[in-house]
Design a protein around this motif. Structure first.
Motif, PDB file in Angstrom:
ATOM      1  N   LEU A  57      15.032 -27.954  17.503  1.00 31.98           N
ATOM      2  CA  LEU A  57      16.607 -27.406  16.856  1.00 31.98           C
ATOM      3  C   LEU A  57      16.775 -26.167  17.285  1.00 31.98           C
ATOM      4  O   LEU A  57      17.740 -25.813  16.885  1.00 31.98           O
ATOM      5  N   ALA A  58      15.705 -25.575  17.430  1.00 28.79           N
ATOM      6  CA  ALA A  58      16.079 -23.552  16.914  1.00 28.79           C
ATOM      7  C   ALA A  58      16.444 -23.536  18.713  1.00 28.79           C
ATOM      8  O   ALA A  58      16.864 -22.761  18.636  1.00 28.79           O
ATOM      9  N   LEU A  59      16.437 -23.797  19.646  1.00 29.51           N
ATOM     10  CA  LEU A  59      15.995 -23.481  21.103  1.00 29.51           C
ATOM     11  C   LEU A  59      17.773 -22.845  21.879  1.00 29.51           C
ATOM     12  O   LEU A  59      17.942 -21.763  22.321  1.00 29.51           O
ATOM     13  N   PRO A  60      18.525 -23.780  21.486  1.00 27.28           N
ATOM     14  CA  PRO A  60      19.455 -23.733  21.609  1.00 27.28           C
ATOM     15  C   PRO A  60      20.191 -22.417  20.790  1.00 27.28           C
ATOM     16  O   PRO A  60      20.760 -21.393  21.749  1.00 27.28           O
ATOM     17  N   ALA A  61      20.513 -22.326  19.877  1.00 21.15           N
ATOM     18  CA  ALA A  61      20.502 -21.052  19.686  1.00 21.15           C
ATOM     19  C   ALA A  61      20.247 -19.993  19.631  1.00 21.15           C
ATOM     20  O   ALA A  61      20.955 -19.019  19.844  1.00 21.15           O
ATOM     21  N   LEU A  62      18.861 -20.020  19.370  1.00 15.41           N
ATOM     22  CA  LEU A  62      17.636 -18.530  20.835  1.00 15.41           C
ATOM     23  C   LEU A  62      18.357 -18.706  21.269  1.00 15.41           C
ATOM     24  O   LEU A  62      18.563 -17.417  21.910  1.00 15.41           O
ATOM     25  N   ALA A  63      18.252 -19.427  22.531  1.00 14.22           N
ATOM     26  CA  ALA A  63      19.128 -19.254  23.745  1.00 14.22           C
ATOM     27  C   ALA A  63      20.764 -18.653  24.148  1.00 14.22           C
ATOM     28  O   ALA A  63      20.725 -17.968  24.807  1.00 14.22           O
ATOM     29  N   GLU A  64      21.803 -18.610  22.933  1.00 16.23           N
ATOM     30  CA  GLU A  64      22.767 -17.915  22.837  1.00 16.23           C
ATOM     31  C   GLU A  64      22.678 -16.384  22.965  1.00 16.23           C
ATOM     32  O   GLU A  64      23.504 -15.334  23.341  1.00 16.23           O
ATOM     33  N   ARG A  65      21.687 -15.592  22.526  1.00 22.88           N
ATOM     34  CA  ARG A  65      21.143 -14.250  21.984  1.00 22.88           C
ATOM     35  C   ARG A  65      19.610 -13.914  22.904  1.00 22.88           C
ATOM     36  O   ARG A  65      19.392 -12.873  23.010  1.00 22.88           O
ATOM     37  N   PHE A  66      18.958 -14.825  23.114  1.00 29.52           N
ATOM     38  CA  PHE A  66      17.571 -14.176  23.958  1.00 29.52           C
ATOM     39  C   PHE A  66      17.396 -15.170  25.303  1.00 29.52           C
ATOM     40  O   PHE A  66      17.868 -15.953  25.236  1.00 29.52           O
ATOM     41  N   ASP A  67      16.521 -14.174  26.049  1.00 29.71           N
ATOM     42  CA  ASP A  67      15.885 -15.098  26.699  1.00 29.71           C
ATOM     43  C   ASP A  67      14.429 -16.052  26.670  1.00 29.71           C
ATOM     44  O   ASP A  67      13.447 -15.291  26.002  1.00 29.71           O
ATOM     45  N   VAL A  68      15.199 -17.210  25.813  1.00 30.65           N
ATOM     46  CA  VAL A  68      13.703 -17.450  24.685  1.00 30.65           C
ATOM     47  C   VAL A  68      13.061 -18.541  25.697  1.00 30.65           C
ATOM     48  O   VAL A  68      13.467 -19.017  27.135  1.00 30.65           O
ATOM     49  N   VAL A  69      11.471 -18.399  25.619  1.00 27.99           N
ATOM     50  CA  VAL A  69      10.870 -18.937  26.283  1.00 27.99           C
ATOM     51  C   VAL A  69       9.489 -19.560  25.328  1.00 27.99           C
ATOM     52  O   VAL A  69       8.628 -19.009  24.337  1.00 27.99           O
ATOM     53  N   ALA A  70       8.955 -21.173  25.181  1.00 26.61           N
ATOM     54  CA  ALA A  70       7.948 -21.387  24.633  1.00 26.61           C
ATOM     55  C   ALA A  70       7.562 -22.306  25.602  1.00 26.61           C
ATOM     56  O   ALA A  70       7.560 -22.822  26.338  1.00 26.61           O
ATOM     57  N   ILE A  71       5.742 -21.897  25.376  1.00 26.42           N
ATOM     58  CA  ILE A  71       5.311 -22.601  25.710  1.00 26.42           C
ATOM     59  C   ILE A  71       3.707 -23.111  25.252  1.00 26.42           C
ATOM     60  O   ILE A  71       3.784 -22.948  23.714  1.00 26.42           O
ATOM     61  N   ASP A  72       3.328 -24.018  26.001  1.00 22.50           N
ATOM     62  CA  ASP A  72       2.351 -25.422  25.473  1.00 22.50           C
ATOM     63  C   ASP A  72       1.449 -24.370  25.759  1.00 22.50           C
ATOM     64  O   ASP A  72       1.050 -23.829  26.836  1.00 22.50           O
ATOM     65  N   LYS A  73       0.211 -24.465  24.356  1.00 23.76           N
ATOM     66  CA  LYS A  73      -0.664 -23.806  24.703  1.00 23.76           C
ATOM     67  C   LYS A  73      -1.542 -24.285  24.875  1.00 23.76           C
ATOM     68  O   LYS A  73      -1.577 -25.162  25.500  1.00 23.76           O
ATOM     69  N   TYR A 284       7.857 -26.569   8.200  1.00 23.87           N
ATOM     70  CA  TYR A 284       8.324 -25.608   9.714  1.00 23.87           C
ATOM     71  C   TYR A 284       9.620 -25.437   9.639  1.00 23.87           C
ATOM     72  O   TYR A 284      10.752 -25.915   9.525  1.00 23.87           O
ATOM     73  N   ILE A 285       9.896 -24.054   9.265  1.00 24.88           N
ATOM     74  CA  ILE A 285      11.417 -23.672   9.316  1.00 24.88           C
ATOM     75  C   ILE A 285      12.237 -23.635   9.348  1.00 24.88           C
ATOM     76  O   ILE A 285      13.305 -24.045   9.527  1.00 24.88           O
ATOM     77  N   TYR A 286      11.974 -23.697  10.673  1.00 25.40           N
ATOM     78  CA  TYR A 286      12.479 -23.072  11.915  1.00 25.40           C
ATOM     79  C   TYR A 286      13.811 -24.586  12.078  1.00 25.40           C
ATOM     80  O   TYR A 286      14.052 -24.853  13.350  1.00 25.40           O
ATOM     81  N   ARG A 287      12.559 -25.634  12.105  1.00 23.88           N
ATOM     82  CA  ARG A 287      13.139 -27.033  11.552  1.00 23.88           C
ATOM     83  C   ARG A 287      14.162 -26.930  10.633  1.00 23.88           C
ATOM     84  O   ARG A 287      15.309 -28.099  10.952  1.00 23.88           O
ATOM     85  N   GLU A 288      13.643 -26.898   9.674  1.00 21.02           N
ATOM     86  CA  GLU A 288      14.902 -27.392   8.190  1.00 21.02           C
ATOM     87  C   GLU A 288      15.313 -26.543   7.803  1.00 21.02           C
ATOM     88  O   GLU A 288      16.138 -26.339   6.855  1.00 21.02           O
ATOM     89  N   GLN A 289      15.650 -24.953   8.382  1.00 24.07           N
ATOM     90  CA  GLN A 289      16.012 -23.909   8.240  1.00 24.07           C
ATOM     91  C   GLN A 289      16.552 -23.156   9.306  1.00 24.07           C
ATOM     92  O   GLN A 289      16.430 -22.550   9.139  1.00 24.07           O
ATOM     93  N   THR A 290      17.082 -23.922  10.220  1.00 25.84           N
ATOM     94  CA  THR A 290      17.355 -23.637  11.089  1.00 25.84           C
ATOM     95  C   THR A 290      18.287 -22.289  11.603  1.00 25.84           C
ATOM     96  O   THR A 290      17.998 -21.501  12.289  1.00 25.84           O
ATOM     97  N   ALA A 291      18.488 -22.662  11.149  1.00 27.67           N
ATOM     98  CA  ALA A 291      19.734 -21.647  10.901  1.00 27.67           C
ATOM     99  C   ALA A 291      20.091 -19.902  10.063  1.00 27.67           C
ATOM    100  O   ALA A 291      20.266 -18.834  11.113  1.00 27.67           O
ATOM    101  N   GLU A 292      18.783 -20.407   9.561  1.00 28.24           N
ATOM    102  CA  GLU A 292      18.197 -18.885   9.038  1.00 28.24           C
ATOM    103  C   GLU A 292      17.174 -18.962   9.495  1.00 28.24           C
ATOM    104  O   GLU A 292      17.299 -17.560   9.276  1.00 28.24           O
ATOM    105  N   PHE A 293      16.724 -19.102   9.921  1.00 30.74           N
ATOM    106  CA  PHE A 293      14.844 -19.112  11.043  1.00 30.74           C
ATOM    107  C   PHE A 293      16.373 -17.324  12.015  1.00 30.74           C
ATOM    108  O   PHE A 293      15.566 -17.271  12.185  1.00 30.74           O
ATOM    109  N   VAL A 294      17.303 -18.755  13.051  1.00 32.70           N
ATOM    110  CA  VAL A 294      18.113 -17.850  14.005  1.00 32.70           C
ATOM    111  C   VAL A 294      18.233 -16.794  13.119  1.00 32.70           C
ATOM    112  O   VAL A 294      18.115 -15.647  14.079  1.00 32.70           O
TER     113      VAL A 294
END
Length: 305
Positions: A57-73, A284-294
């Motif tokens: 849920l957060a990735l599209p908004a984060l990608a507007e301002r960052f080079d965002v990379v999410a990694i499977d550990k 899961y802050i970044y799912r429940e309060q996505t706009a606030e997290f971003v």
């Protein structure tokens, strides 16, 4: 939240999903956007269903301002497993994470880690300061000081007890995110479907077998040792870069008082340190309060550009 979900579909754009070989381990990552690098490490441990999918849920908004990379550990999501139970260690996890950043050519990144991922990003910053421009710790019992009033692992042990035996189902894989939630609205059908797909992979079954074959005890001992070392380093010298701690006020597995305890430890020796608590949010802050997290990440990270 309804407005958010209608605006941002809970899907991962397949064009942004890639695999890279990291010392023989196929490693899945999501990359999109441009700007300051922001690397996201999810929570959980070997053979748990946490993966980069949780950030969807957060990735599209984060990608507007960052080079965002999410990694499977290592040993989670679609990334390969350790070689055997004896390799189910935090050392192996840390080595793989650093090697992945090196393979992707990432340096000077904002490193964000959720839950057990927060201990990982703190350890990366201490081991390789060149990789970290800032550290963001998100709702993390694992990095927080031990407090007998808030025992770690009790929440997940209860989920394990209540999980029915047999093959995974939509109902069983959503038990953990449902239990973590302040509002279950963010536990979408798309997200549950992706959890079930991971739960049915051969890699997940192999990781679970490794943990059941002695790997769990090795992992927990290694995790405790690294936590002690990281907290000792924080007490001695602080973290080597600006640090943000953000926490869900209604977290049911990492209780809010732990946020203040961790912040007190970090701020004592880390010159730039902030604590941001988000109301009406569970783990899961970044799912429940996505706009606030971003918005919080943008405000903290980008003013250091």
């Amino acid at each position: 939240m309804t407005q958010l979900l209608s605006r941002i579909h809970d899907r991962l754009d397949p064009a942004n999903i890639h695999f890279i070989d990291v010392a023989g381990v196929p490693t899945r990552y999501y990359r999109a956007g441009a700007g300051e690098p922001l690397v996201l490490f999810h929570g959980g441990q070997f053979a748990s269903l946490y993966s980069l999918d949780s950030w969807s849920l957060a990735l599209p908004a984060l990608a507007e301002r960052f080079d965002v990379v999410a990694i499977d550990k290592l040993g989670q999501g679609y990334t390969g497993n350790p070689k055997g139970p004896e390799d189910c260690t935090f050392d192996a996890l840390l080595d793989h994470a650093i090697a992945t950043l090196d393979a992707l050519g990432i340096t000077g990144a904002h490193l964000a880690g959720h839950s057990r991922g927060a201990l990982l990003v703190a350890a990366i910053a201490l081991a390789r300061p060149d990789l970290a421009k800032s550290v963001v710790a998100v709702s993390t019992n694992t990095l927080a000081p031990d407090d007998p009033a808030f025992p770690g692992g009790q929440f997940y042990a209860d989920i394990d007890r209540r999980t029915p035996p047999g093959p995974p189902t939509r109902e069983s894989v959503r038990m953990e995110p449902d239990a973590q939630a302040y509002s279950q609205e963010q536990v979408t059908d798309d997200f549950v479907g992706r959890l079930l797909e991971i739960a049915n992979t051969p890699g997940f079954a192999a990781a679970k077998a490794m943990m059941d074959d002695g790997g769990r005890e090795i992992w927990m001992d290694s995790l405790a040792a690294h936590k002690a070392r990281v907290l000792s380093a924080i007490d001695a010298t602080g973290l080597p870069c600006p640090t943000l701690i953000t926490w869900g006020a209604n977290d049911k597995s990492a209780f809010l008082p732990l946020a203040y305890q961790l912040f007190d430890r970090v701020r004592a020796r880390t010159p730039v340190a902030s604590l941001h608590v988000v109301n009406h949010s569970g783990h899961y802050i970044y799912r429940e309060q996505t706009a606030e997290f971003v918005a919080t990440l943008e405000a903290f990270c980008l003013k250091r550009a």
